[in-house]
Enzyme design. Structure first.
Site, PDB file in Angstrom:
ATOM      1  N   HIS A  57       0.863  -1.316   0.068  1.00 50.90           N
ATOM      2  CA  HIS A  57       0.046  -0.019  -0.099  1.00 50.90           C
ATOM      3  C   HIS A  57       0.866   1.344  -0.134  1.00 50.90           C
ATOM      4  CE1 HIS A  57       1.131  -0.669   4.236  1.00 50.90           C
ATOM      5  NE2 HIS A  57       0.596   0.714   4.551  1.00 50.90           N
ATOM      6  N   HIS A  72       1.815   6.998  -0.851  1.00 49.13           N
ATOM      7  CA  HIS A  72       0.684   6.138  -0.073  1.00 49.13           C
ATOM      8  C   HIS A  72      -0.462   5.742  -0.720  1.00 49.13           C
ATOM      9  CE1 HIS A  72      -1.210   4.448   3.344  1.00 49.13           C
ATOM     10  NE2 HIS A  72       0.116   4.494   4.069  1.00 49.13           N
TER      11      HIS A  72
END
Length: 149
Positions: A57, A72
């Site tokens: 992620h 992110h």
């Protein structure tokens, strides 16, 4: 000077609009954020450098000048334990700006109850160190997002 490119395409929303106070208040550094297009795709490296951290992620690429950029993919997406993400590179790899790092599906992230918004942060940069920061409008993957002076 480091040119940071958009890791994903979509609508630029700025860090202040990220639904997470750590990013919204620029606690990890200044930058901007992208509300990604809702189609499966690849997130790319924002700069030329070495991947020093790689999670499904999120990832950090550090350039030869020692500057690190965090990408992110979504908010609270660590809770998905990698579901919806596929690594296309490995920690320690040298990458070029625009080179694919992670395959993901923002619509699936949203369907799992998470925001797919993507903060792009100049780690530990001083306030005022960035210029030409996009805060709105559309951006295509690989296009200039901001400059780190």
């Amino acid at each position: 000077m480091t040119v940071v490119v958009a890791p994903v395409g979509g609508a630029v929303v700025g860090l202040a609009n990220v639904p997470d106070p750590v990013f919204a208040q620029a606690m990890v550094g200044p930058g901007t954020a992208i509300e990604p297009d809702r189609e499966p795709g690849e997130a790319v490296s924002p700069i030329d450098g070495k991947i020093i951290k790689l999670h499904p992620h999120a990832y950090v690429v550090v350039g030869d000048d020692g500057r690190g950029v965090l990408v992110h993919l979504g908010i609270d997406t660590v809770q998905l334990k990698g579901e919806g993400f596929r690594l296309l590179a490995a920690e320690g790899d040298r990458v070029s700006a625009g080179q694919p790092v992670v395959a993901w599906d923002p619509a699936a992230i949203e369907a799992a109850g998470r925001s797919p918004v993507c903060p792009v942060v100049a780690l530990d940069a001083q306030a005022g160190a960035l210029s030409d920061v996009q805060e709105s409008g559309q951006v295509t993957r690989g296009a200039e997002l901001f400059r780190w002076e």
